[in-house]
Motif scaffolding. Structure first.
Motif, mmCIF file in Angstrom:
data_model
loop_
_atom_site.group_PDB
_atom_site.id
_atom_site.type_symbol
_atom_site.label_atom_id
_atom_site.label_comp_id
_atom_site.label_asym_id
_atom_site.label_seq_id
_atom_site.Cartn_x
_atom_site.Cartn_y
_atom_site.Cartn_z
ATOM 1 N N MET A 1 1.772 15.854 -2.726
ATOM 2 C CA MET A 1 2.963 15.989 -1.883
ATOM 3 C C MET A 1 2.624 15.732 -0.415
ATOM 4 N N VAL A 2 1.490 16.272 0.023
ATOM 5 C CA VAL A 2 1.047 16.043 1.403
ATOM 6 C C VAL A 2 0.743 14.564 1.618
ATOM 7 N N ASP A 3 0.063 13.934 0.648
ATOM 8 C CA ASP A 3 -0.279 12.514 0.763
ATOM 9 C C ASP A 3 0.969 11.643 0.856
ATOM 10 N N ALA A 4 1.987 11.968 0.054
ATOM 11 C CA ALA A 4 3.236 11.196 0.092
ATOM 12 C C ALA A 4 3.881 11.294 1.472
ATOM 13 N N ILE B 1 0.835 -1.198 0.000
ATOM 14 C CA ILE B 1 0.000 0.000 0.000
ATOM 15 C C ILE B 1 0.872 1.252 0.000
ATOM 16 N N TYR B 2 1.904 1.247 0.843
ATOM 17 C CA TYR B 2 2.793 2.403 0.921
ATOM 18 C C TYR B 2 3.522 2.631 -0.400
ATOM 19 N N SER B 3 4.062 1.572 -0.980
ATOM 20 C CA SER B 3 4.819 1.693 -2.233
ATOM 21 C C SER B 3 3.926 2.210 -3.359
ATOM 22 N N ALA B 4 2.714 1.626 -3.476
ATOM 23 C CA ALA B 4 1.789 2.040 -4.534
ATOM 24 C C ALA B 4 1.331 3.480 -4.323
ATOM 25 N N GLY B 5 1.001 3.826 -3.078
ATOM 26 C CA GLY B 5 0.555 5.186 -2.778
ATOM 27 C C GLY B 5 1.650 6.209 -3.010
ATOM 28 N N LEU B 6 2.869 5.878 -2.589
ATOM 29 C CA LEU B 6 3.996 6.804 -2.762
ATOM 30 C C LEU B 6 4.302 7.018 -4.243
ATOM 31 N N MET B 7 4.322 5.939 -5.018
ATOM 32 C CA MET B 7 4.605 6.044 -6.447
ATOM 33 C C MET B 7 3.514 6.842 -7.158
ATOM 34 N N ILE C 1 -3.934 6.009 6.305
ATOM 35 C CA ILE C 1 -3.282 5.296 5.206
ATOM 36 C C ILE C 1 -4.150 5.223 3.949
ATOM 37 N N ILE C 2 -5.427 4.876 4.095
ATOM 38 C CA ILE C 2 -6.284 4.663 2.930
ATOM 39 C C ILE C 2 -6.507 5.933 2.099
ATOM 40 N N PRO C 3 -6.875 7.094 2.715
ATOM 41 C CA PRO C 3 -7.097 8.296 1.888
ATOM 42 C C PRO C 3 -5.892 8.719 1.052
ATOM 43 N N PRO C 4 -4.675 8.827 1.637
ATOM 44 C CA PRO C 4 -3.538 9.207 0.779
ATOM 45 C C PRO C 4 -3.165 8.153 -0.247
#
Length: 311
Positions: free
Chosen positions: A66-69, A32-38, A278-281
């Motif tokens: 940027m805020v979400d990352a 989730i983190y990797s996909a969201g960050l990318m 975690i889910i919204p960003p």
């Protein structure tokens, strides 16, 4: 009783005590983190490089990405590593930093979502006045005001929380440090802290969410007057996911922050916290940008340029 404010660490709760599940949760959080960050970084790159996207709408989308990352990076990586190595220790300084960043990023995210609802309202309901109302100067002023007030808001709540004494336990019933969990383990009088949280929720949470809801009601009423059904469908397909994610963010956050301090945090509460941290960003790049035709066209052009350069 010992006073844990003078100690060097707190203990965080895990998602499970079963080793196999710990590894599974760690893997899911990492994905989730990797996909969201990318996704968020991709939006930042595209809206920066493509000059056609240098408009107020994409200016706010870039800021949101940027805020979400950053927001994702506060909790997800540490929770993933902690679950993988089965280590729940966090220093008091680290805990305070996490509280500050979660509050700051959460506030900025919410205010940006409110500003973006305002931007859509002006664009759809007052298109002729849009260039004047949402001028570059106004957009920059709104963003800087959002960051400055968020900084003040986060400093106040963080310092007000860590002035307390933590003598009941150093076990934080959450997978990251947050204010409600810290209030539950404090042996100080936390009435003023609870009151400040409630007032904040009422003024900022209710006010902004009410504004967002009112904006989308006006947007929907205007969209229904569009003569072309395809335009109506396009507008609804964009606006409905927006209000859904905002509602998820607000309701889950309000649920966790409004519970009485005497209530124990269960696994259900920890899972609910995922829905506002975690889910919204993670979903925002998909809902706000990657489904957008202009973003898709810009991505296609960028990919063709890279392929051409390689050849």
């Amino acid at each position: 009783m010992s006073n844990f404010t003078s100690a060097t660490e707190f203990l965080l709760m895990g998602f499970s005590d079963i080793r196999e599940l710990q590894i599974l949760y760690s893997f899911l959080l990492f994905l989730i983190y990797s996909a969201g960050l990318m996704g968020n970084l991709l939006i930042v790159i595209i809206t920066t490089i493509d000059r056609r996207l240098h408009t107020p709408m994409y200016f706010f989308l870039r800021n949101l990405s940027m805020v979400d990352a950053c927001y994702l990076s506060i909790t997800a990586p540490q929770a993933s590593v902690n679950s993988l190595v089965n280590n729940r220790v966090i220093s008091v300084t680290g805990c305070a930093a996490q509280v500050f960043l979660v509050v700051f990023m959460g506030y900025v995210e919410f205010i940006l979502l409110t500003i973006m609802a305002c931007d859509r309202y002006v664009a759809i309901c007052h298109p002729l006045h849009y260039p004047v109302i949402m001028s570059p100067r106004v957009c920059l002023q709104m963003t800087l005001t959002c960051l400055l007030t968020g900084l003040i808001y986060a400093v106040f709540h963080t310092s007000y929380t860590f002035r307390l004494s933590f003598c009941q336990s150093n076990l934080v019933h959450q997978f990251f440090c947050d204010i409600p969990s810290l209030l539950r383990i404090s042996c100080s009088d936390t009435f003023s802290n609870k009151l400040s949280l409630i007032v904040s929720e009422l003024i900022i949470g209710t006010g902004c969410y009410g504004f967002i809801t009112a904006s989308y009601i006006r947007i929907f009423s205007t969209v229904l007057k569009f003569p072309v059904k395809e335009d109506q469908k396009k507008a609804f397909s964009t606006c409905i996911p927006h209000i859904t994610v905002v509602s998820l963010f607000v309701i889950s956050g309000a649920y966790v922050y409004s519970q009485p301090s005497s209530d124990s945090m269960s696994f259900k509460n920890i899972i609910i916290s995922v829905f506002y941290t975690i889910i919204p960003p993670f979903l925002n790049p998909i809902i706000y940008s990657l489904r957008n035709k202009q973003i898709q066209d810009a991505m296609g052009i960028l990919m063709k340029r890279n392929i051409f350069i390689k050849k």
